[in-house]
Design a protein around this motif. Structure first.
Motif: not given
Length: 524
Positions: A132, A136-137, A140, A208, A226, A268, A271, A273
């Protein structure tokens, strides 16, 4: 003579540690001390206080009986540790030395209580939360703080029944994007696609999931999602879990098979990024050109390999220390008067050889951790040299620990048959062997990559010793010759010939690892 040969095969692949690494060597009075003390030069003074606090917080782990503790009780210990906030979910990025130190502290208990809690810990901290954090962004990643406050646990759903540790990053689980609803539909298309051996899968709140992202039937490869696995303690709709059953070791840890049947995930959940889906067009967007998401999923394997290698060394250290305490006191008859079991020549030689080997491995592993921590803190991808060194460290630390602990088990007599000695937990090293990249698969990759360089007639790199490069070239030439002979006589392709010459493949990998350790330590 026999004693001198005990570790000959292993030590051939362990180069001498340069004088600069002498600080890692153990004085005779400090025989087999904890490696955590050996690398304290990484830490500031306040982290020594943190180490004491974290150690106190894990006292319950040392006191638990893995034969009687159930999954929920073990998981509750983990929830309490998470909620304490002593190790933040973001420490892998912000304080990576602390992340590895925490793993070593818990691993120090494995020879006494087995590997269950350590596996539970690293699956949550590294595989789930680490993924994550890495993929993740911003929104997240903030979920990690919420999980910490609530004491929620996570698992990592990657391996499948037909794609285990020997398969690499292969997934059949499908996450199909629906443009109209802006959601994903998660499915396991058949029993072979069910997630398998998912540690903490029977109690985790979140997971995840690694699944093949598809849009209009087109595959975009493995991506991480996620999702809530349980809400209010109950599995979410469309998810089934199955207990993997009784294991030879670590039964305080739950392992699950997980099946997904039309599980609806919000957009959303991806994940995002490094990759996302444009809501206006419904098209797939790769945010960083030339950097596929599955490469970034693999980043957690690097931290995991260092942690697994350290765990193997901690298990070995604990087993040898406890056994030596016994053999130092165990009297044996001798015509010249009583001697201890530790004085028997082959036992004494075993301790000395194992200690020398451990010092070399510890020094190499500490350098790998130091360089990887720099990458983690500064958000840098590890260099190819570091990636190769970490793979080497994982293989050598685990395989050498297996050999040395097995030799110890064979040589100390009936003591090794007794419960409570640590030998009953020795299968933890088997777990280490296939965790975060099976040793054999890593060795295959080392040899395959080196053969490509040989076939391309690459010159010796500047930081390699010429004799080491030539030795590898000669081993590559021998492997190529053997493969050609098999292809000509058996009329098979190069893949079948490679399999037939597997002994030569692994011999080449041993030569590569010896050079990798030597080169990496000299450059450090």
């Amino acid at each position: 003579m026999i004693a001198n040969r005990l570790f000959a095969a292993t030590r051939q692949a362990l180069p001498r540690v340069p004088p600069a690494s002498a600080r890692f060597r153990l004085a005779p009075a400090q025989h087999l001390r904890f490696f955590a003390d050996a690398i304290d030069f990484h830490y500031e003074e306040d982290d020594h206080e943190w180490k004491e606090s974290f150690t106190k917080a894990t006292v319950g782990v040392a006191e638990m009986d893995p034969k009687t503790i159930d999954h929920d009780t073990s998981a509750q210990r983990m929830r309490d540790l998470v909620r304490s906030g002593l190790l933040r979910h973001t420490d892998l990025r912000d304080n990576p030395e602390r992340f590895f130190q925490a793993h070593r502290i818990i691993a120090a208990h494995t020879s006494a209580v087995g590997p269950g809690f350590w596996v539970r810990f690293t699956v949550h901290q590294n595989l789930c939360c680490g993924t994550i954090l890495g993929l993740g962004n911003e929104a997240q990643v903030q979920v990690l703080d919420e999980m910490q406050e609530k004491g929620e646990l996570g698992c990592f759903a990657l391996t499948e029944k037909r794609a285990g540790v020997s398969s690499g990053l292969v997934v059949s689980t499908i996450a199909e994007y629906n443009r109209e609803t802006n959601t994903f539909l998660l499915n396991s298309p058949g029993v072979g696609a069910q997630k398998n051996w998912i540690s903490q899968g029977l109690v985790a709140d979140k997971t995840v999931v690694v699944a093949d992202l598809r849009i209009d039937g087109q595959s975009y490869g493995p991506h991480a999602f996620l999702m809530n696995l349980r809400e209010g303690g109950e599995l979410v709709q469309g998810v089934e879990t199955f207990d993997m059953g009784i294991k030879t070791v670590g039964n305080d840890l739950d392992n699950a098979a997980i099946a997904f049947n039309n599980v609806i995930l919000p957009k959303d959940a991806l994940l995002s990024k490094f990759a996302d889906i444009d809501e206006s067009s419904g098209e797939y967007v790769q945010k960083v050109k030339g950097l596929p998401v599955f490469h970034m999923i693999g980043q957690r394997l690097f931290t995991g390999r260092v942690a697994v290698a350290q765990a193997a060394m901690e298990f070995r250290r604990g087993l040898f220390a406890k056994t030596k305490k016994f053999t130092d006191q165990k009297k044996c008859w001798s015509p010249n008067g009583d001697v201890t079991l530790s004085d028997i020549p082959h036992i004494k030689a075993l301790y000395e050889a194992a200690d020398q080997e451990a010092n070399t491995l510890d020094a190499f592993l500490a350098e790998c951790e130091k360089h990887l921590c720099d990458c983690l803190r500064n958000n840098k991808l590890p260099s190819l040299e570091l990636v190769e060194a970490i793979a080497c460290a994982k293989v050598k630390c685990v395989e050498c620990s297996i050999k040395s602990c097995h030799q110890l088990q064979q040589d100390v007599g009936s003591y090794a048959l007794m419960g409570g000695t640590g030998f009953e937990n020795i299968d933890f090293l088997t777990c280490c062997k296939f965790a975060e990249g099976d040793s054999r698969i890593l060795q295959q990759k080392m040899s395959r990559d080196r053969m490509k360089r040989y076939m391309a007639k690459e010159d010796c790199p500047a930081n390699f010793a010429a004799e080491d490069w030539e030795a590898e070239n000669q081993a590559c030439a021998n492997l190529q010759s053997s493969m050609l002979e098999v292809m000509n006589h058996a009329k098979v392709d190069k893949h079948a010939a490679w399999d037939h010459c597997w002994v030569d493949v692994y011999d080449l990998s041993e030569i590569i690892m010896a050079r990798t350790m030597k080169t990496f330590m000299s450059s450090s």
